[in-house]
Design an enzyme around this catalytic site. Sequence first.
Site, PDB file in Angstrom:
ATOM      1  N   SER A  43       2.206   1.026 -72.816  1.00 11.39           N
ATOM      2  CA  SER A  43       1.531   0.437 -73.926  1.00 11.39           C
ATOM      3  C   SER A  43       0.726   1.360 -74.687  1.00 11.39           C
ATOM      4  O   SER A  43       0.415   0.708 -75.927  1.00 11.39           O
ATOM      5  CB  SER A  43       0.741  -0.944 -73.544  1.00 11.39           C
ATOM      6  OG  SER A  43      -0.269  -0.694 -72.672  1.00 11.39           O
ATOM      7  N   ASP A 332      -9.172  -4.899 -76.446  1.00 12.22           N
ATOM      8  CA  ASP A 332      -8.861  -6.138 -75.381  1.00 12.22           C
ATOM      9  C   ASP A 332      -9.407  -5.112 -73.875  1.00 12.22           C
ATOM     10  O   ASP A 332      -9.999  -4.364 -74.114  1.00 12.22           O
ATOM     11  CB  ASP A 332      -7.316  -6.496 -75.087  1.00 12.22           C
ATOM     12  CG  ASP A 332      -6.330  -5.466 -75.048  1.00 12.22           C
ATOM     13  OD1 ASP A 332      -6.673  -4.479 -74.401  1.00 12.22           O
ATOM     14  OD2 ASP A 332      -5.270  -5.799 -75.334  1.00 12.22           O
ATOM     15  N   HIS A 335      -7.067  -1.759 -73.772  1.00  7.12           N
ATOM     16  CA  HIS A 335      -6.670  -1.025 -74.891  1.00  7.12           C
ATOM     17  C   HIS A 335      -7.771  -0.797 -75.721  1.00  7.12           C
ATOM     18  O   HIS A 335      -8.578  -1.565 -75.982  1.00  7.12           O
ATOM     19  CB  HIS A 335      -5.426  -1.561 -75.329  1.00  7.12           C
ATOM     20  CG  HIS A 335      -4.327  -1.934 -74.457  1.00  7.12           C
ATOM     21  ND1 HIS A 335      -4.162  -3.300 -73.823  1.00  7.12           N
ATOM     22  CD2 HIS A 335      -3.346  -1.002 -74.008  1.00  7.12           C
ATOM     23  CE1 HIS A 335      -2.942  -2.963 -73.091  1.00  7.12           C
ATOM     24  NE2 HIS A 335      -2.558  -1.851 -73.283  1.00  7.12           N
TER      25      HIS A 335
END
Length: 357
Positions: A43, A332, A335
């Site tokens: 991600s 978050d 990340h």
Amino acid sequence: MIRTVYKVVHFCLYACLHLCCSVAMVNIPKNDSVKAFFAYGDSFFDSGNNNFINTVVKADFPPYGKDFIGGKSTGRFTNNRTVSDCIVEKLGARDYLPAYLDPSTQDKDLLYGVCFASGSSGYDALTAKILNVIPLSDQLEMLKEYIEKINMIVGEEEANHIITNGVHMVSSSSNDWAISYTAVPIRRLEYNVSAYANLLLNKATIFFKELYKLGARKIVVFGTPYIGCFPLARTVSSALLRNCGKMFNEEAQTFNYMLKSQMEFLRSSLPQSTFCYVDYFKITKDIIDNHLQYGFEVADRGCCGTGVFEVSILCNELTPICPDDSKFVFWDSLHLTDKAYNIAVNHALPELMDCVI
């Protein structure tokens, strides 16, 4: 795929630890021989591939992407761009790297490279299987399909040129430690830390060699970041005190030492190859430990919600966000913000340029 609420929450507690680029001015020499950039892994790079698969690991809803072009939630696990987006923008290739599975990605986009990465994937195929995301083996299959497509568009000779002169970027391993070794500790029952690190190294080496067989010659590999000091790791390790998780950082460094050494070996053993190791652990450690010097006020929690556990489906349009994300290192609990990603990529540029020039 894990279907129980218990395991989904554990994903949210440990999944995909990834990052992006700096605000300082950097002079980048232009190099016309580099036409395309390709991203593989997790991600930190995923620009929306998970939108098109059946998984709970998604970011295609607000507040994700609130600062992206048009305020669109594209599936990037941050408020704006991913690490790979920042890299291609700073190297003058394009504004961002499109997701390969996105049906809006056109033929002309393919010629400048695409992103094959999938949030929550890792070097260990088990990691991707647990949350039903795209393993690296399937990302290789996507690359093969991509090569067939550009063969049809520009011919085999030019297609080979695009792959050989392109920069192939890999970000993986964080989820292996976070998911397969910790949240759903299947691997912890089978391996101690050094043995699992060695397993990951073997699987990573197989992947790099497969990339090489398909024509890749310029390969940039990001090490595991300073994951023990990511907000969610702090929550798990020391919820109230917000201390870093020492164990997570030790696991990351055990693997990183092996990975860096392997990059040097592959560079010397595979003809005409250039393997560049980015010390993402050192970079993210510097940003987190010295966040005030970079203009950040908060480094132990994210902008979304309480910032201590929210990630993916727990960071949604009903979740309040901080009034100014530029003051936060993290978007978050796992990340970074676009601002922090920019700083990270600026720090990585010297290593990146070894593979670009």
